[in-house]
Design an enzyme around this catalytic site. Structure first.
Site, PDB file in Angstrom:
ATOM      1  N   ASP A 148      -6.267  -7.006   4.175  1.00 39.24           N
ATOM      2  CA  ASP A 148      -7.425  -6.338   3.587  1.00 39.24           C
ATOM      3  C   ASP A 148      -8.350  -7.388   2.970  1.00 39.24           C
ATOM      4  OD1 ASP A 148      -9.021  -4.198   2.551  1.00 39.24           O
ATOM      5  OD2 ASP A 148      -8.089  -4.539   0.591  1.00 39.24           O
ATOM      6  N   ASP A 202     -12.157  -9.178   4.627  1.00 40.38           N
ATOM      7  CA  ASP A 202     -13.472  -9.145   3.972  1.00 40.38           C
ATOM      8  C   ASP A 202     -14.075 -10.546   3.930  1.00 40.38           C
ATOM      9  OD1 ASP A 202     -13.360  -6.395   3.435  1.00 40.38           O
ATOM     10  OD2 ASP A 202     -14.162  -6.650   1.407  1.00 40.38           O
ATOM     11  N   ASP A 221      -2.848 -17.991  -0.148  1.00 39.10           N
ATOM     12  CA  ASP A 221      -3.867 -18.664  -0.976  1.00 39.10           C
ATOM     13  C   ASP A 221      -4.539 -19.776  -0.173  1.00 39.10           C
ATOM     14  OD1 ASP A 221      -1.409 -19.982  -1.021  1.00 39.10           O
ATOM     15  OD2 ASP A 221      -1.530 -20.558  -3.133  1.00 39.10           O
ATOM     16  N   LYS A 230       3.342 -15.084   1.762  1.00 41.29           N
ATOM     17  CA  LYS A 230       3.531 -15.766   0.476  1.00 41.29           C
ATOM     18  C   LYS A 230       5.026 -16.037   0.342  1.00 41.29           C
ATOM     19  CE  LYS A 230       1.869 -17.371  -3.415  1.00 41.29           C
ATOM     20  NZ  LYS A 230       0.995 -18.554  -3.491  1.00 41.29           N
ATOM     21  N   TYR A 282       0.823  -1.213   0.000  1.00 40.74           N
ATOM     22  CA  TYR A 282       0.000   0.000   0.000  1.00 40.74           C
ATOM     23  C   TYR A 282       0.856   1.263   0.000  1.00 40.74           C
ATOM     24  CZ  TYR A 282      -4.733  -1.849   0.950  1.00 40.74           C
ATOM     25  OH  TYR A 282      -5.962  -2.442   0.877  1.00 40.74           O
TER      26      TYR A 282
HETATM   27  C1  IPM Z   1     -10.293  -1.298   4.478  1.00 38.15           C
HETATM   28  C2  IPM Z   1     -10.597  -0.604   3.180  1.00 38.15           C
HETATM   29  C3  IPM Z   1      -9.472   0.361   2.873  1.00 38.15           C
HETATM   30  C4  IPM Z   1      -8.203  -0.451   2.713  1.00 38.15           C
HETATM   31  C5  IPM Z   1      -9.720   1.254   1.663  1.00 38.15           C
HETATM   32  C6  IPM Z   1     -10.970   2.073   1.801  1.00 38.15           C
HETATM   33  C7  IPM Z   1      -8.540   2.144   1.382  1.00 38.15           C
HETATM   34  O1  IPM Z   1     -10.800  -1.538   2.180  1.00 38.15           O
HETATM   35  O2  IPM Z   1     -10.130  -0.592   5.497  1.00 38.15           O
HETATM   36  O3  IPM Z   1     -10.276  -2.528   4.500  1.00 38.15           O
HETATM   37  O4  IPM Z   1      -7.935  -1.018   1.645  1.00 38.15           O
HETATM   38  O5  IPM Z   1      -7.458  -0.535   3.698  1.00 38.15           O
HETATM   39 MG    MG Z   2     -10.906  -3.558   2.857  1.00 39.16          MG
END
Ligand code: IPM
Ligand code: MG
Length: 357
Positions: free
Chosen positions: A248, A252, A224, A192, A141
């Protein structure tokens, strides 16, 4: 003196969900005699529209002065076409980086009342309680060099740099092992290392760090495989520690196991325990302005704020219990609503949690 709280409502559903968390914090303030001094600031698309900068100097200053930050969400399609420097997401990354909020805690806990809302079978997810510890201010990032350049053949090439130095790995490792000591004492480090040098070093330093924690069992997993294991047998994990981008993505996936990404809070901490607290989910432009967003991730983020930045464990537990009570009562925003539930909107949900306190 009151505790200085910076409120960054952000974009799309951001203001809707943050307002509910504020409602809950005001009730907490009365019940537990905790005095908050709340100030608002601009971040993301809202900040860009007003000032031309998605993270204005004034917001950074307020961020440095406050004790903790409560944030909604940033981003939306109307800002998608902007140059990267002006994008709402860049504003959030600048804030995280400027305040050195390197330690991102993302607990994925399945409330038993929501077993039916998960996309996985009940026996696979019931009782799920994972803590993802994501490194937040390094990795791909932030790595330089980065950019889009023109090659000799005239073709464009986009490039980013994935790197981690020892001290960055060590400090996130400590955070994960410290967290594991208060849980089931198991850490799975995700990397990885079969392909990337940055991951090879990651593994080496995490192993070194583990020697300070003889009671914690450390394992390693390639990212993975970790993605697969998360949906195959998620309960094998206690604490997962990983880099910025892997964290990240995996958070999710973990969120969905809990029924809805609308349930997942997060804390982003610096070395002094200052924190920015935000839901893991995005700004949900598709449902913004309709009053139907799930405010629980933000309300639970407020609970994390009380616990991690202010040491107010009792108040934090009270919020988490109130959320559980409201779910017991069958109240659900549309994202977690199944048959037989009572469908409510964003502000009803906030009212119900405040009342359950
Ligand atoms: C998160 C979000 C952020 C990230 C975005 C909005 C920049 O997806 O906090 O998970 O990628 O860190
Ligand atoms: Mg995110």
């Amino acid at each position: 003196m009151g505790k200085k709280l910076l409120i960054l409502k952000g974009d799309c559903i951001g203001p809707e969900i943050v307002n509910e968390a504020i409602k809950v914090l005001r009730k907490i303030s009365q019940l537990y005699s905790i005095d908050f001094e709340m100030t608002e600031g601009l971040l993301g698309g809202a900040a860009y529209d007003e000032t031309g900068d998605p993270c204005p100097e004034e917001t950074l200053e307020k961020g440095h002065q406050c004790d903790a930050i409560l944030m909604g969400s940033v981003g939306g399609p109307i800002w998608d076409g902007l140059d990267r420097r002006f994008r709402p997401e860049t504003g959030l990354l600048k804030l995280r980086s400027d305040l050195e909020l390197f330690g991102n805690l993302r607990p994925a806990i399945l409330y038993p009342q929501l077993v039916a809302a998960s996309s996985l079978k009940p026996e696979i997810v019931s009782g799920l309680n994972i803590l993802i510890v994501r490194e937040l201010t390094g990795g791909i990032y932030f790595g330089e060099p980065r950019g889009i350049r023109i090659l000799e053949n005239g073709e464009k090439e986009g490039f980013n740099t994935y790197k981690y130095c020892e001290s960055e790995i060590r400090r996130i490792g400590h955070l994960a092992f410290d967290a594991a000591m208060l849980r089931d004492k198991r850490v799975c480090s995700v990397d990885k290392a079969n392909v990337l040098e940055a991951s090879m070093l990651w593994r080496e330093i995490i192993e070194e760090t583990a020697s300070d924690y003889p009671e914690v069992t450390l394992s390693h997993m390639y990212v993975d495989n970790a993605a697969m294991q998360l949906v195959k047998e998620p309960k094998q994990f206690d604490v997962v520690v990983t880099g910025n981008m892997f964290g990240d993505i995996l958070s999710d996936a973990a969120a969905m196991l809990t029924g809805s990404i609308g349930m997942l809070p997060s804390a982003s901490l610096n070395k002094n325990g200052k924190g920015l607290y935000e839901p893991c989910h995005g700004s949900a432009p598709d449902i913004a302005g309709q009053g139907i967003a799930n405010p629980l991730a933000t309300i639970l983020s407020a609970a994390m704020l009380l616990r991690h930045s202010f040491g107010e464990n009792e108040a934090a537990n009270a919020i988490e219990n109130a959320v559980s009570d409201v779910l017991d009562a069958g109240l659900r925003t549309p994202d977690i609503c199944s048959q037989g539930n009572i469908r409510v909107n964003t502000s009803d949900m906030g009212d119900a949690v405040a009342a359950a306190l």
